[in-house]
Design a protein around this motif. Structure first.
Motif, PDB file in Angstrom:
ATOM      1  N   SER A 134       2.977   1.602  -3.391  1.00 56.01           N
ATOM      2  CA  SER A 134       2.182   2.014  -4.556  1.00 56.01           C
ATOM      3  C   SER A 134       1.722   3.464  -4.410  1.00 56.01           C
ATOM      4  O   SER A 134       1.729   4.229  -5.374  1.00 56.01           O
ATOM      5  N   THR A 135       1.346   3.854  -3.185  1.00 52.26           N
ATOM      6  CA  THR A 135       0.888   5.228  -2.964  1.00 52.26           C
ATOM      7  C   THR A 135       2.043   6.216  -3.123  1.00 52.26           C
ATOM      8  O   THR A 135       1.887   7.258  -3.778  1.00 52.26           O
ATOM      9  N   GLU A 178      -2.974  -7.175  -7.028  1.00 50.73           N
ATOM     10  CA  GLU A 178      -3.294  -5.910  -7.704  1.00 50.73           C
ATOM     11  C   GLU A 178      -2.323  -4.802  -7.275  1.00 50.73           C
ATOM     12  O   GLU A 178      -1.775  -4.087  -8.111  1.00 50.73           O
ATOM     13  N   LEU A 179      -2.100  -4.689  -5.957  1.00 51.46           N
ATOM     14  CA  LEU A 179      -1.205  -3.645  -5.453  1.00 51.46           C
ATOM     15  C   LEU A 179       0.224  -3.872  -5.924  1.00 51.46           C
ATOM     16  O   LEU A 179       0.948  -2.937  -6.270  1.00 51.46           O
ATOM     17  N   LYS A 206      -4.425   8.817 -10.032  1.00 43.14           N
ATOM     18  CA  LYS A 206      -3.103   9.004 -10.650  1.00 43.14           C
ATOM     19  C   LYS A 206      -3.097   8.437 -12.081  1.00 43.14           C
ATOM     20  O   LYS A 206      -2.617   9.065 -13.010  1.00 43.14           O
ATOM     21  N   GLU A 244       4.209  -1.505 -12.228  1.00 44.23           N
ATOM     22  CA  GLU A 244       3.899  -0.575 -13.332  1.00 44.23           C
ATOM     23  C   GLU A 244       4.505   0.799 -13.059  1.00 44.23           C
ATOM     24  O   GLU A 244       4.888   1.513 -13.976  1.00 44.23           O
ATOM     25  N   ILE A 248       0.845  -1.203   0.000  1.00 52.61           N
ATOM     26  CA  ILE A 248       0.000   0.000   0.000  1.00 52.61           C
ATOM     27  C   ILE A 248       0.879   1.251   0.000  1.00 52.61           C
ATOM     28  O   ILE A 248       0.682   2.181  -0.797  1.00 52.61           O
ATOM     29  N   VAL A 288       0.518  -2.771  -9.480  1.00 54.82           N
ATOM     30  CA  VAL A 288       0.568  -1.308  -9.576  1.00 54.82           C
ATOM     31  C   VAL A 288       1.975  -0.813  -9.252  1.00 54.82           C
ATOM     32  O   VAL A 288       2.511   0.068  -9.928  1.00 54.82           O
ATOM     33  N   LEU A 334      -4.692   5.715  -6.328  1.00 55.37           N
ATOM     34  CA  LEU A 334      -3.955   5.037  -7.403  1.00 55.37           C
ATOM     35  C   LEU A 334      -4.684   5.190  -8.734  1.00 55.37           C
ATOM     36  O   LEU A 334      -4.075   5.412  -9.776  1.00 55.37           O
ATOM     37  N   GLY A 377     -17.033   2.417  -3.896  1.00 54.16           N
ATOM     38  CA  GLY A 377     -16.812   1.064  -3.362  1.00 54.16           C
ATOM     39  C   GLY A 377     -15.354   0.717  -3.159  1.00 54.16           C
ATOM     40  O   GLY A 377     -15.040  -0.321  -2.579  1.00 54.16           O
ATOM     41  N   THR A 417       1.482  16.460  -5.467  1.00 54.25           N
ATOM     42  CA  THR A 417       1.750  16.255  -6.890  1.00 54.25           C
ATOM     43  C   THR A 417       1.642  17.551  -7.697  1.00 54.25           C
ATOM     44  O   THR A 417       2.062  17.588  -8.852  1.00 54.25           O
ATOM     45  N   LYS A 432     -15.028  -4.922   1.274  1.00 50.84           N
ATOM     46  CA  LYS A 432     -14.780  -3.537   1.675  1.00 50.84           C
ATOM     47  C   LYS A 432     -14.034  -2.748   0.597  1.00 50.84           C
ATOM     48  O   LYS A 432     -13.590  -1.632   0.846  1.00 50.84           O
ATOM     49  N   GLY A 433     -13.835  -3.359  -0.563  1.00 46.78           N
ATOM     50  CA  GLY A 433     -13.204  -2.628  -1.662  1.00 46.78           C
ATOM     51  C   GLY A 433     -11.711  -2.416  -1.499  1.00 46.78           C
ATOM     52  O   GLY A 433     -11.144  -1.483  -2.062  1.00 46.78           O
ATOM     53  N   VAL A 434     -11.076  -3.287  -0.695  1.00 44.94           N
ATOM     54  CA  VAL A 434      -9.615  -3.196  -0.547  1.00 44.94           C
ATOM     55  C   VAL A 434      -8.978  -4.015  -1.668  1.00 44.94           C
ATOM     56  O   VAL A 434      -9.411  -5.133  -1.949  1.00 44.94           O
ATOM     57  N   ALA A 435      -7.948  -3.465  -2.278  1.00 47.65           N
ATOM     58  CA  ALA A 435      -7.284  -4.147  -3.395  1.00 47.65           C
ATOM     59  C   ALA A 435      -6.659  -5.462  -2.936  1.00 47.65           C
ATOM     60  O   ALA A 435      -6.319  -5.625  -1.766  1.00 47.65           O
ATOM     61  N   ALA A 447       4.667   5.861  -4.907  1.00 47.84           N
ATOM     62  CA  ALA A 447       4.987   5.940  -6.332  1.00 47.84           C
ATOM     63  C   ALA A 447       3.993   6.867  -7.036  1.00 47.84           C
ATOM     64  O   ALA A 447       4.375   7.677  -7.880  1.00 47.84           O
ATOM     65  N   ALA A 448       2.707   6.769  -6.645  1.00 45.78           N
ATOM     66  CA  ALA A 448       1.679   7.631  -7.251  1.00 45.78           C
ATOM     67  C   ALA A 448       1.922   9.100  -6.907  1.00 45.78           C
ATOM     68  O   ALA A 448       1.521   9.993  -7.645  1.00 45.78           O
ATOM     69  N   LEU A 449       2.561   9.340  -5.771  1.00 44.29           N
ATOM     70  CA  LEU A 449       2.841  10.713  -5.348  1.00 44.29           C
ATOM     71  C   LEU A 449       4.167  11.216  -5.907  1.00 44.29           C
ATOM     72  O   LEU A 449       4.609  12.313  -5.579  1.00 44.29           O
ATOM     73  N   LEU A 462      -6.809   2.669  -3.283  1.00 47.76           N
ATOM     74  CA  LEU A 462      -7.257   2.571  -4.681  1.00 47.76           C
ATOM     75  C   LEU A 462      -7.783   3.875  -5.295  1.00 47.76           C
ATOM     76  O   LEU A 462      -7.456   4.159  -6.447  1.00 47.76           O
TER      77      LEU A 462
END
Lengths: 154, 75
Positions: free
Chosen positions: A24-25, A100-101, B22, A107, A21, A104, B19, B11, B54, A93-96, A27-29, B16
């Motif tokens: 990946s976060t 998947e993480l 982004k 990538e 988590i 990401v 991510l 959801g 960012t 609960k929509g947690v990856a 990296a997104a930042l 996510l």
């Protein structure tokens, strides 16, 4: 560019999430990220993550739907059951998923380093690991970690 | 405000929404606006933090019918 380094030492489902988590976060930042996987953390680099499980045993903080005595937790199949229930909850609960993480991260050019010493210690077969990872030791990791803004041990 | 692209993050849980935001911004051009709809209460502070770090501009952050709606303008 800001940098973050993580040392991932645990191979259970609950302890697998924080490194992926955060990596990946970050990296997104826009962070440059390296994760060094050592000891049980190396399990998180295997192609097949189905062996990554959670155990209610010696884990009194784990929320249980019904109170379960320790003597029941040791019974065969309890770990598999707890893992199934946890994965079901994560999904609801929509947690990856870990897969998947991890994808990401790759990538986003997060560098994964497998501890060569642990590979030798546990006789791991490198073909079991995902592609695109590097193998290295403590000194190699320090070279990057010494330059980071954030360095975490998980 | 004109919306160029929309992301449905309903959801989905941390991290996510960030991510996927982004990723959605990646193939947009500077100045374009991305609308993100999320149901994760944590995304309110996360989207602001994402914008701060960012350089993309969080033009608005509102709650509509229990959902969190963000307008993010690409840097």
């Amino acid at each position: 560019m800001k940098k973050m380094a993580i040392i991932a030492t645990k191979g259970t489902l609950d302890m697998a999430y924080p490194p992926f988590i955060l990596a990946s976060t970050a990296a997104a930042l826009g962070y440059e990220v390296q994760v060094f996987f050592t000891f049980y953390g190396l399990q998180l680099l295997r192609k097949d993550l189905s062996d990554v499980k959670i155990s209610p045993l010696a884990n009194p903080a784990m929320p249980m739907p019904v109170p379960m005595p320790v003597l029941v937790q040791v019974l065969p199949g309890m770990e598999t059951m707890a893992t199934m229930m946890m994965k079901d909850k994560l999904k609801k609960k929509g947690v990856a998923s870990l897969e998947e993480l991890r994808a990401v991260c790759q990538e986003a050019d997060v560098k994964f380093i497998a501890c060569q010493m642990t590979v030798d210690l546990f006789d791991f077969d490198k073909s079991e690991f995902i592609d695109g990872i590097e193998y290295g030791g403590a000194a190699m990791f320090m070279e990057f970690a010494g330059e980071t803004d954030i360095c975490l041990f998980v | 405000m004109n919306v160029d692209k929309e992301l449905d993050a309903r959801g989905l849980n941390c991290p996510l929404p960030i991510l996927k935001t982004k990723k959605s911004l990646a193939d947009m051009t500077a100045g374009q606006v991305l609308k993100v709809v999320s149901t994760d209460p944590g995304s309110v502070k996360d989207m602001q933090a994402f914008a701060n770090q960012t350089g993309n501009a969080l033009v608005s952050s509102t709650v509509e019918k229990g959902e969190y709606v963000f307008l993010m303008q690409k840097k």
